[in-house]
Structures are given as C-alpha cells and as structure tokens.
Design a protein around this motif. Structure first.
Motif, mmCIF file in Angstrom:
data_model
loop_
_atom_site.group_PDB
_atom_site.id
_atom_site.type_symbol
_atom_site.label_atom_id
_atom_site.label_comp_id
_atom_site.label_asym_id
_atom_site.label_seq_id
_atom_site.Cartn_x
_atom_site.Cartn_y
_atom_site.Cartn_z
ATOM 1 N N VAL A 56 -13.525 11.361 -42.458
ATOM 2 C CA VAL A 56 -13.125 10.879 -41.147
ATOM 3 C C VAL A 56 -11.948 11.748 -40.719
ATOM 4 O O VAL A 56 -11.016 11.965 -41.492
ATOM 5 N N SER A 57 -12.032 12.267 -39.502
ATOM 6 C CA SER A 57 -11.006 13.155 -38.967
ATOM 7 C C SER A 57 -10.301 12.485 -37.797
ATOM 8 O O SER A 57 -10.912 11.732 -37.035
ATOM 9 N N ARG A 58 -9.053 12.821 -37.629
ATOM 10 C CA ARG A 58 -8.292 12.321 -36.484
ATOM 11 C C ARG A 58 -8.705 13.022 -35.202
ATOM 12 O O ARG A 58 -8.404 12.568 -34.105
ATOM 13 N N HIS A 59 -9.397 14.151 -35.332
ATOM 14 C CA HIS A 59 -9.797 14.940 -34.165
ATOM 15 C C HIS A 59 -11.029 14.349 -33.485
ATOM 16 O O HIS A 59 -11.916 13.818 -34.145
ATOM 17 N N PRO A 60 -11.112 14.488 -32.161
ATOM 18 C CA PRO A 60 -12.324 14.058 -31.468
ATOM 19 C C PRO A 60 -13.515 14.912 -31.903
ATOM 20 O O PRO A 60 -13.358 15.981 -32.494
ATOM 21 N N LEU A 66 -10.980 20.627 -41.275
ATOM 22 C CA LEU A 66 -10.704 19.534 -40.343
ATOM 23 C C LEU A 66 -9.219 19.301 -40.110
ATOM 24 O O LEU A 66 -8.839 18.770 -39.070
ATOM 25 N N GLU A 67 -8.372 19.710 -41.027
ATOM 26 C CA GLU A 67 -6.957 19.381 -40.889
ATOM 27 C C GLU A 67 -6.047 20.566 -40.629
ATOM 28 O O GLU A 67 -4.968 20.390 -40.111
ATOM 29 N N ARG A 68 -6.430 21.760 -40.992
ATOM 30 C CA ARG A 68 -5.554 22.927 -40.760
ATOM 31 C C ARG A 68 -5.678 23.418 -39.331
ATOM 32 O O ARG A 68 -6.747 23.385 -38.742
ATOM 33 N N GLY A 69 -4.578 23.973 -38.848
ATOM 34 C CA GLY A 69 -4.571 24.663 -37.547
ATOM 35 C C GLY A 69 -5.080 23.880 -36.457
ATOM 36 O O GLY A 69 -5.640 23.919 -35.528
ATOM 37 N N ARG A 98 -16.341 11.284 -37.452
ATOM 38 C CA ARG A 98 -16.822 11.158 -38.829
ATOM 39 C C ARG A 98 -17.781 12.305 -39.071
ATOM 40 O O ARG A 98 -18.709 12.532 -38.290
ATOM 41 N N VAL A 99 -17.550 13.043 -40.158
ATOM 42 C CA VAL A 99 -18.394 14.182 -40.506
ATOM 43 C C VAL A 99 -19.188 13.830 -41.764
ATOM 44 O O VAL A 99 -18.615 13.381 -42.758
ATOM 45 N N VAL A 100 -20.496 14.039 -41.693
ATOM 46 C CA VAL A 100 -21.367 13.873 -42.851
ATOM 47 C C VAL A 100 -21.957 15.247 -43.161
ATOM 48 O O VAL A 100 -22.572 15.864 -42.293
ATOM 49 N N TRP A 102 -16.179 19.551 -34.394
ATOM 50 C CA TRP A 102 -17.339 20.450 -34.306
ATOM 51 C C TRP A 102 -16.876 21.904 -34.222
ATOM 52 O O TRP A 102 -17.366 22.769 -34.943
ATOM 53 N N ARG A 103 -15.906 22.164 -33.355
ATOM 54 C CA ARG A 103 -15.394 23.535 -33.201
ATOM 55 C C ARG A 103 -14.837 24.055 -34.518
ATOM 56 O O ARG A 103 -15.103 25.191 -34.909
ATOM 57 N N ARG A 104 -14.092 23.230 -35.219
ATOM 58 C CA ARG A 104 -13.488 23.639 -36.481
ATOM 59 C C ARG A 104 -14.548 23.926 -37.540
ATOM 60 O O ARG A 104 -14.414 24.874 -38.314
#
Length: 146
Positions: free
Chosen positions: A9-13, A143-146, A107-109, A18-20
């Motif tokens: 689960v990411s804090r990003h929309p 998902l978390e860097r940059g 959420r990424v699967v 997806w872009r990351r």
C-alpha cells in the motif's frame, strides 16, 4: 519455477504509483548491480522492450522483457501491466496492478512467475525466498523514493 505475489500500500495516488513502477530505468536505482536499457522509443506501450543487465563482469546476464499488456489507470480505475521475460537465462512473466484505496493512496499487487535456466527444482524454495525479498525491496524503493 517460482510463482509469488507481493502486495504493498502506497501513500501515492494511483497515477503516481503507476508512473514510479513503469519508469523502467528507475528500477536500476533499487536493484543492486543492475542497469536498464529501454530498446524501443517512448512512450511505453504493448511491444515496449527493455533489458535489465545484472551482475558483474563475466557473471553478468541480460534479462530482456517485453510489455505484452498495458492498461494505464484512468477514470479512478486500476492500471495493469504484464511483462514477459524473453531471456535465455531468466524466463517467466511479471504483472502488476495498481488500485486506488480510500484516502487517496494506492494498492499495488505484483505477481511473478520466475524460472532460472539450469537451476534444479530443489532450489525453488531458496529462489522463491530470495525473489520475494529482492522484489519486495524493489517495490518499496520504487514506491517510496524520489
């Protein structure tokens, strides 16, 4: 052959996650001893080919991949990408889905079917543990860097 599923689960929309995940060269930032070369012109779509070169010197190998399904997220829905590994050493496929979650995150699967040519079936358990650890770290970094 090893089949595994990872979820984060990411804090990003959805669009940002997806872009990351689909910035292929950026994967080299989170996978040690790896360079990524995209062999087809942008933008990414079905048919995009990129190669991950991993290792050192004579122990390095190429892991060519082709995007065979490409459905970016849109209108609040999920995005889906499927890759097929076209190498002679590492084979299989990977796919990921990026879903919206309440509160604006995502959420990424990630599913992966991984085979390493010449590796006996008795090594599958170790390969599975190693792959889950490595891909989990890569997902976290992307998902978390940059």
């Amino acid at each position: 052959m090893v089949l595994f599923v990872l979820e984060r689960v990411s804090r990003h929309p959805v669009a940002e996650s997806w872009r990351r995940l689909t910035d292929w060269p950026r994967h080299a930032d989170v996978v040690p001893l790896t360079r990524i070369t995209v062999r087809t012109p942008a933008p990414t779509r079905e048919g995009t080919v990129f190669v991950a070169r991993s290792g050192l010197g004579p122990l390095a190998f190429d892991d060519p991949m082709e995007v065979v399904a490409w459905r970016p997220p849109g209108d609040g829905g999920p995005g889906t990408c499927r890759l097929v590994k076209r190498g002679t050493f590492v084979t299989g496929w990977a796919e990921f889905e990026v879903h919206p979650v309440d509160g604006g995150g995502s959420r990424v699967v990630w599913r992966e079917d991984l085979s390493v040519r010449g590796l006996p079936g008795s090594a599958d358990r170790l390969l599975g543990r190693s792959a889950r650890w490595m891909f989990g770290r890569a997902m976290d970094g992307l998902l978390e860097r940059g």
